[in-house]
Design a protein around this motif. Structure first.
Motif, mmCIF file in Angstrom:
data_model
loop_
_atom_site.group_PDB
_atom_site.id
_atom_site.type_symbol
_atom_site.label_atom_id
_atom_site.label_comp_id
_atom_site.label_asym_id
_atom_site.label_seq_id
_atom_site.Cartn_x
_atom_site.Cartn_y
_atom_site.Cartn_z
ATOM 1 N N SER A 106 0.828 -1.204 0.000
ATOM 2 C CA SER A 106 0.000 0.000 0.000
ATOM 3 C C SER A 106 0.858 1.248 0.000
ATOM 4 O O SER A 106 1.976 1.259 0.526
ATOM 5 N N LYS A 107 0.313 2.306 -0.616
ATOM 6 C CA LYS A 107 0.993 3.595 -0.665
ATOM 7 C C LYS A 107 -0.031 4.678 -1.003
ATOM 8 O O LYS A 107 -0.700 4.603 -2.033
ATOM 9 N N SER A 108 -0.156 5.649 -0.149
ATOM 10 C CA SER A 108 -1.003 6.819 -0.384
ATOM 11 C C SER A 108 -2.427 6.432 -0.777
ATOM 12 O O SER A 108 -3.002 6.944 -1.744
ATOM 13 N N GLY A 109 -3.005 5.518 -0.015
ATOM 14 C CA GLY A 109 -4.388 5.141 -0.267
ATOM 15 C C GLY A 109 -4.570 4.068 -1.317
ATOM 16 O O GLY A 109 -5.682 3.570 -1.497
ATOM 17 N N ARG A 110 -3.526 3.710 -2.031
ATOM 18 C CA ARG A 110 -3.606 2.643 -3.027
ATOM 19 C C ARG A 110 -3.062 1.353 -2.420
ATOM 20 O O ARG A 110 -2.062 1.365 -1.710
ATOM 21 N N ALA A 111 -3.715 0.228 -2.743
ATOM 22 C CA ALA A 111 -3.283 -1.047 -2.177
ATOM 23 C C ALA A 111 -3.545 -2.162 -3.175
ATOM 24 O O ALA A 111 -4.495 -2.108 -3.963
ATOM 25 N N THR A 112 -2.680 -3.163 -3.165
ATOM 26 C CA THR A 112 -2.831 -4.324 -4.041
ATOM 27 C C THR A 112 -2.081 -5.491 -3.446
ATOM 28 O O THR A 112 -1.126 -5.313 -2.680
ATOM 29 N N GLY A 113 -2.506 -6.699 -3.777
ATOM 30 C CA GLY A 113 -1.841 -7.889 -3.287
ATOM 31 C C GLY A 113 -0.549 -8.156 -4.057
ATOM 32 O O GLY A 113 -0.419 -7.788 -5.222
ATOM 33 N N ALA A 114 0.392 -8.809 -3.393
ATOM 34 C CA ALA A 114 1.677 -9.121 -4.032
ATOM 35 C C ALA A 114 2.289 -10.333 -3.348
ATOM 36 O O ALA A 114 1.898 -10.719 -2.246
ATOM 37 N N ILE A 115 3.245 -10.928 -4.026
ATOM 38 C CA ILE A 115 4.016 -12.041 -3.480
ATOM 39 C C ILE A 115 5.442 -11.566 -3.238
ATOM 40 O O ILE A 115 6.071 -11.004 -4.141
ATOM 41 N N VAL A 116 5.927 -11.765 -2.031
ATOM 42 C CA VAL A 116 7.293 -11.374 -1.667
ATOM 43 C C VAL A 116 8.179 -12.605 -1.673
ATOM 44 O O VAL A 116 7.814 -13.644 -1.095
ATOM 45 N N ARG A 117 9.329 -12.484 -2.333
ATOM 46 C CA ARG A 117 10.309 -13.556 -2.316
ATOM 47 C C ARG A 117 11.609 -13.039 -1.728
ATOM 48 O O ARG A 117 12.160 -12.048 -2.200
ATOM 49 N N GLY A 118 12.085 -13.734 -0.708
ATOM 50 C CA GLY A 118 13.364 -13.389 -0.109
ATOM 51 C C GLY A 118 14.484 -14.188 -0.749
ATOM 52 O O GLY A 118 14.462 -15.422 -0.707
ATOM 53 N N MET A 119 15.457 -13.501 -1.368
ATOM 54 C CA MET A 119 16.594 -14.149 -2.019
ATOM 55 C C MET A 119 17.848 -13.342 -1.744
ATOM 56 O O MET A 119 17.779 -12.133 -1.515
ATOM 57 N N THR A 120 18.970 -13.995 -1.778
ATOM 58 C CA THR A 120 20.228 -13.272 -1.598
ATOM 59 C C THR A 120 20.556 -12.501 -2.881
ATOM 60 O O THR A 120 20.144 -12.903 -3.981
ATOM 61 N N PRO A 121 21.289 -11.381 -2.771
ATOM 62 C CA PRO A 121 21.685 -10.639 -3.984
ATOM 63 C C PRO A 121 22.471 -11.498 -4.969
ATOM 64 O O PRO A 121 22.348 -11.320 -6.185
ATOM 65 N N GLU A 122 23.265 -12.438 -4.454
ATOM 66 C CA GLU A 122 24.046 -13.313 -5.339
ATOM 67 C C GLU A 122 23.130 -14.217 -6.158
ATOM 68 O O GLU A 122 23.370 -14.435 -7.359
ATOM 69 N N ASP A 123 22.081 -14.743 -5.541
ATOM 70 C CA ASP A 123 21.153 -15.617 -6.262
ATOM 71 C C ASP A 123 20.360 -14.844 -7.313
ATOM 72 O O ASP A 123 20.096 -15.354 -8.404
ATOM 73 N N ILE A 124 19.977 -13.624 -6.986
ATOM 74 C CA ILE A 124 19.243 -12.815 -7.957
ATOM 75 C C ILE A 124 20.134 -12.481 -9.155
ATOM 76 O O ILE A 124 19.669 -12.476 -10.299
ATOM 77 N N ALA A 125 21.399 -12.219 -8.909
ATOM 78 C CA ALA A 125 22.329 -11.906 -10.003
ATOM 79 C C ALA A 125 22.498 -13.095 -10.943
ATOM 80 O O ALA A 125 22.790 -12.921 -12.138
ATOM 81 N N LYS A 126 22.306 -14.319 -10.427
ATOM 82 C CA LYS A 126 22.439 -15.515 -11.265
ATOM 83 C C LYS A 126 21.200 -15.751 -12.127
ATOM 84 O O LYS A 126 21.270 -16.543 -13.073
#
Length: 416
Positions: A106-126
């Motif tokens: 949510s931000k400034s009255g706007r809201a939406t669903g989302a999926i959060v994924r926790g990954m290390t920066p090294e894994d994302i770079a791959k």
């Protein structure tokens, strides 16, 4: 197979003449029908192939070929040992531990669903699908306890950009005397990605691994592993090897075919139905060849009789009219092949041009998941379409040519 005399007469009959204008019109429409049928079939099959390939590359680019989940909802505490066993399995090229959960952004009255994924920066770079599609910001800032990366379309929904903060609300909150209280925290957006698939660009957020473990109250634990294979065709054998290596760990394995089975089965059914429907266009054009050739034979009855009296054999007459009808099929097929290939190679430019003329959105990303219209020409399918078109054209020509060869010269010239 065809003598110069037979070719001369056949092509002479195909040239339009004033008194035979209607027959020529039918031949032209037959040629156009086969051309459009072949071109449309090639274009549609190529778009369906491209659509499937693009979706598959983006889905596997973020999710991997195999997902390894804990049977318990509390996560995997000893994931380092399990990761080592997965890496030791043959055909495995990459293993990413992930912390995953659903949130409300949510931000400034706007809201939406989302999926959060926790990954290390090294894994994302791959993950090239993600790392190579950062459109704003930088992966260098993806660190610490309050940084996140989100999809560009999700940021557009919330009206935020790089450097802004967004509130994430998790339904998995703290238990108090007054009940469960949702967990809420603000994070700074350090980068935006746009991989070209609406589902991910509008609903995914990436967070550093340790920050995700803290936010979802999973200290020292992960939700699952995403496993990428060297050879995806050996998926079944690799699944068996993983089950053998992870025996006794109380884990659940799901491959990409199982998790996306309904989606890709629907694509395959749609592809088969479109092939059958568009084949009817070529079939109708083949029937036009039959009607046009029957009328040509009836109109040329006197000419056939004269040719027979001059020494032409039944086989020669059959080959003349077969060549005349088959020429329509061959020209129509080659024209359709050229039109289909040129259209597929420039399909996105053509779409943009038509959109600029009509002002309509011909390929809405919210409906079709992709932001660009893909086309992937399969040589085997193109050859199959051309062979089918030629076969139907040749079969449509046999009966009129046979009728012409069986014509009795005496009956044809009786009243002349």
């Amino acid at each position: 197979m065809f003598s110069p005399f037979e070719r001369m007469v056949a092509f002479r009959y195909l040239r339009p003449r004033r008194q035979e204008g209607f027959v020529s019109v039918i031949a032209i429409f037959s040629l156009l029908g086969i051309m459009l049928g072949v071109a449309t079939l090639i274009i549609v099959m190529s778009v369906m192939n491209g659509f499937r390939a693009e979706l598959l590359s983006r889905i596997l680019g973020l999710n991997g070929h195999i997902s390894v989940y804990a049977q318990s909802p509390d996560g995997l505490p000893n994931y380092a040992e399990i990761e080592k066993k997965i890496v030791e399995t043959g055909n495995v090229t990459l293993v990413n531990p992930i912390v995953e959960g659903q949130v409300m952004a949510s931000k400034s009255g706007r809201a939406t669903g989302a999926i959060v994924r926790g990954m290390t920066p090294e894994d994302i770079a791959k993950r090239d699908t993600l790392a190579n599609n950062i459109v704003f910001g930088s992966l260098k800032d993806f660190q610490g306890e309050d940084s996140i990366i989100m999809g560009a379309r999700l940021a557009m929904k919330l009206g935020i950009g790089v450097g802004d903060t967004v509130n994430l609300i998790s339904p998995k909150g703290k238990v108090t005397a007054f009940g469960s209280v949702p967990r809420m925290r603000s994070y700074q957006v350090v980068a935006l990605f746009d991989i070209g698939m609406y589902e991910y660009d509008s609903g995914f957020i990436f967070m550093p691994m340790e920050a995700a473990q803290t936010y979802f109250q999973m200290p020292g634990k992960i939700s699952n592993f995403e496993v990428v294979l060297k050879d995806p065709s050996r998926l079944s054998d690799t699944m068996d090897d993983l089950l053998q290596n992870l025996r006794g760990e109380n884990l659940r394995l799901v491959n990409w075919q199982q998790s996306n089975a309904n989606f890709f089965n629907a694509l395959q059914v749609e592809r088969n139905v479109m092939f059958l429907i568009l084949t009817l266009i070529i079939l109708v054009a083949a029937f036009n060849i039959i009607s046009g050739m029957v009328m040509l034979v009836k109109d040329k009855g006197r000419d056939i009789a004269i040719l027979r009296t001059m020494g032409a054999t039944r086989g020669s007459v059959l080959r003349i009219f077969f060549l005349a009808g088959a020429s329509i099929g061959v020209l129509g097929t080659l024209s359709g092949l050229l039109l289909g290939v040129v259209f597929c190679e420039n399909i996105e430019s053509i779409r943009q041009f038509i959109q600029s003329l009509t002002g309509a959105d011909l390929f809405n990303a919210e409906i079709y998941f992709l932001s660009q219209l893909p086309a992937d020409l399969d040589v085997n399918e193109v050859v199959m379409v051309c062979v089918m078109s030629l076969t139907l054209s040749f079969l449509a020509t046999i009966y009129p040519a046979w009728r012409a060869s069986r014509l009795d010269p005496v009956e044809a010239l009786r009243y002349e």
